[in-house]
Design a protein around this motif. Structure first.
Motif, PDB file in Angstrom:
ATOM      1  N   ASP A   1      32.207  41.423  48.162  1.00  0.00           N
ATOM      2  CA  ASP A   1      32.250  40.599  49.364  1.00  0.00           C
ATOM      3  C   ASP A   1      33.591  39.876  49.490  1.00  0.00           C
ATOM      4  OD1 ASP A   1      29.623  41.301  50.049  1.00  0.00           O
ATOM      5  OD2 ASP A   1      28.804  39.689  48.820  1.00  0.00           O
ATOM      6  N   LYS A   2      34.154  39.496  48.342  1.00  0.00           N
ATOM      7  CA  LYS A   2      35.422  38.771  48.350  1.00  0.00           C
ATOM      8  C   LYS A   2      36.301  39.308  47.238  1.00  0.00           C
ATOM      9  CE  LYS A   2      37.476  34.192  48.130  1.00  0.00           C
ATOM     10  NZ  LYS A   2      37.239  32.765  48.082  1.00  0.00           N
ATOM     11  N   LEU A   3      37.590  39.431  47.518  1.00  0.00           N
ATOM     12  CA  LEU A   3      38.558  39.929  46.554  1.00  0.00           C
ATOM     13  C   LEU A   3      39.523  38.804  46.185  1.00  0.00           C
ATOM     14  CD1 LEU A   3      39.974  42.313  45.046  1.00  0.00           C
ATOM     15  CD2 LEU A   3      41.316  42.633  47.148  1.00  0.00           C
ATOM     16  N   LEU A   4      39.713  38.594  44.879  1.00  0.00           N
ATOM     17  CA  LEU A   4      40.714  37.656  44.381  1.00  0.00           C
ATOM     18  C   LEU A   4      41.674  38.437  43.505  1.00  0.00           C
ATOM     19  CD1 LEU A   4      38.488  34.618  43.330  1.00  0.00           C
ATOM     20  CD2 LEU A   4      39.811  34.889  45.425  1.00  0.00           C
ATOM     21  N   MET A   5      42.970  38.354  43.808  1.00  0.00           N
ATOM     22  CA  MET A   5      43.978  39.066  43.022  1.00  0.00           C
ATOM     23  C   MET A   5      44.934  38.050  42.404  1.00  0.00           C
ATOM     24  SD  MET A   5      44.789  42.387  45.376  1.00  0.00           S
ATOM     25  CE  MET A   5      45.620  43.247  44.056  1.00  0.00           C
ATOM     26  N   PHE A   6      45.180  38.229  41.112  1.00  0.00           N
ATOM     27  CA  PHE A   6      46.078  37.341  40.385  1.00  0.00           C
ATOM     28  C   PHE A   6      47.118  38.162  39.656  1.00  0.00           C
ATOM     29  CE2 PHE A   6      41.891  35.283  40.473  1.00  0.00           C
ATOM     30  CZ  PHE A   6      42.213  34.128  41.159  1.00  0.00           C
ATOM     31  N   SER A   7      48.367  37.692  39.670  1.00  0.00           N
ATOM     32  CA  SER A   7      49.434  38.377  38.952  1.00  0.00           C
ATOM     33  C   SER A   7      50.334  37.394  38.211  1.00  0.00           C
ATOM     34  CB  SER A   7      50.269  39.218  39.921  1.00  0.00           C
ATOM     35  OG  SER A   7      50.846  38.392  40.908  1.00  0.00           O
ATOM     36  N   ASP A   8      49.905  36.148  38.158  1.00  0.00           N
ATOM     37  CA  ASP A   8      50.698  35.100  37.520  1.00  0.00           C
ATOM     38  C   ASP A   8      49.744  33.990  37.088  1.00  0.00           C
ATOM     39  OD1 ASP A   8      52.259  32.574  37.344  1.00  0.00           O
ATOM     40  OD2 ASP A   8      53.905  33.803  38.098  1.00  0.00           O
ATOM     41  N   PRO A   9      49.889  33.447  35.882  1.00  0.00           N
ATOM     42  CA  PRO A   9      48.971  32.394  35.436  1.00  0.00           C
ATOM     43  C   PRO A   9      49.040  31.127  36.284  1.00  0.00           C
ATOM     44  CG  PRO A   9      50.775  32.650  33.878  1.00  0.00           C
ATOM     45  CD  PRO A   9      50.886  33.777  34.858  1.00  0.00           C
ATOM     46  N   LYS A  10      50.121  30.950  37.035  1.00  0.00           N
ATOM     47  CA  LYS A  10      50.229  29.783  37.923  1.00  0.00           C
ATOM     48  C   LYS A  10      49.286  29.885  39.118  1.00  0.00           C
ATOM     49  CE  LYS A  10      55.016  29.660  36.850  1.00  0.00           C
ATOM     50  NZ  LYS A  10      56.195  30.253  37.381  1.00  0.00           N
ATOM     51  N   GLN A  11      48.694  31.057  39.324  1.00  0.00           N
ATOM     52  CA  GLN A  11      47.777  31.270  40.435  1.00  0.00           C
ATOM     53  C   GLN A  11      46.351  30.861  40.079  1.00  0.00           C
ATOM     54  OE1 GLN A  11      48.656  35.510  40.794  1.00  0.00           O
ATOM     55  NE2 GLN A  11      49.354  35.111  42.889  1.00  0.00           N
ATOM     56  N   PHE A  12      46.162  30.209  38.954  1.00  0.00           N
ATOM     57  CA  PHE A  12      44.800  29.853  38.527  1.00  0.00           C
ATOM     58  C   PHE A  12      44.063  29.131  39.642  1.00  0.00           C
ATOM     59  CE2 PHE A  12      41.520  27.357  36.483  1.00  0.00           C
ATOM     60  CZ  PHE A  12      40.920  28.312  35.698  1.00  0.00           C
ATOM     61  N   PRO A  13      42.822  29.539  39.936  1.00  0.00           N
ATOM     62  CA  PRO A  13      42.064  28.968  41.052  1.00  0.00           C
ATOM     63  C   PRO A  13      41.461  27.590  40.709  1.00  0.00           C
ATOM     64  CG  PRO A  13      40.753  30.606  39.923  1.00  0.00           C
ATOM     65  CD  PRO A  13      42.108  30.626  39.274  1.00  0.00           C
ATOM     66  N   GLU A  14      42.248  26.546  40.796  1.00  0.00           N
ATOM     67  CA  GLU A  14      41.795  25.195  40.451  1.00  0.00           C
ATOM     68  C   GLU A  14      40.728  24.685  41.398  1.00  0.00           C
ATOM     69  OE1 GLU A  14      42.493  23.571  37.798  1.00  0.00           O
ATOM     70  OE2 GLU A  14      44.278  24.579  37.046  1.00  0.00           O
ATOM     71  N   ASP A  15      40.738  25.143  42.646  1.00  0.00           N
ATOM     72  CA  ASP A  15      39.814  24.632  43.653  1.00  0.00           C
ATOM     73  C   ASP A  15      38.532  25.438  43.776  1.00  0.00           C
ATOM     74  OD1 ASP A  15      41.631  22.633  44.252  1.00  0.00           O
ATOM     75  OD2 ASP A  15      42.602  23.815  45.814  1.00  0.00           O
ATOM     76  N   GLY A  16      38.284  26.352  42.876  1.00  0.00           N
ATOM     77  CA  GLY A  16      37.070  27.159  42.925  1.00  0.00           C
ATOM     78  C   GLY A  16      37.358  28.615  43.211  1.00  0.00           C
ATOM     79  N   LEU A  17      36.330  29.407  43.087  1.00  0.00           N
ATOM     80  CA  LEU A  17      36.456  30.840  43.300  1.00  0.00           C
ATOM     81  C   LEU A  17      36.097  31.258  44.723  1.00  0.00           C
ATOM     82  CD1 LEU A  17      34.947  32.181  39.962  1.00  0.00           C
ATOM     83  CD2 LEU A  17      37.348  31.973  40.583  1.00  0.00           C
TER      84      LEU A  17
END
Length: 81
Positions: free
Chosen positions: A64-80
């Protein structure tokens, strides 16, 4: 929520993708995590790439939702979500 995890192939990792995932699981522990398999349905598919290219394929997964990360600074602090 059911969350599928997909890693890139690791040809050029610039950070520990495993540690990044462990941090996500620790912070958002109320979810069900599994390595993504084709044909399964996920509320969220998390694709973790080791470099800015983030070239991992994900078209074979249902989500339903796609989250892509390529850098540790992109950590989702505000939730998924």
């Amino acid at each position: 929520m059911d969350i599928g995890i997909k890693f890139c192939g690791g040809c050029n990792p610039r950070y520990s993708r495993k540690e990044f995932l462990e941090k996500i699981i620790c912070k958002y522990s109320d979810n069900q995590y599994s390595f993504a398999t084709a044909g399964s349905n996920y509320d969220i598919l998390i694709v973790i790439g080791g470099c800015p290219n983030c070239c991992a394929s994900y078209e074979q997964y249902n989500y339903d939702k796609l989250l892509m990360f390529s850098d540790p600074k992109q950590f989702p602090e505000d939730g998924l979500i």
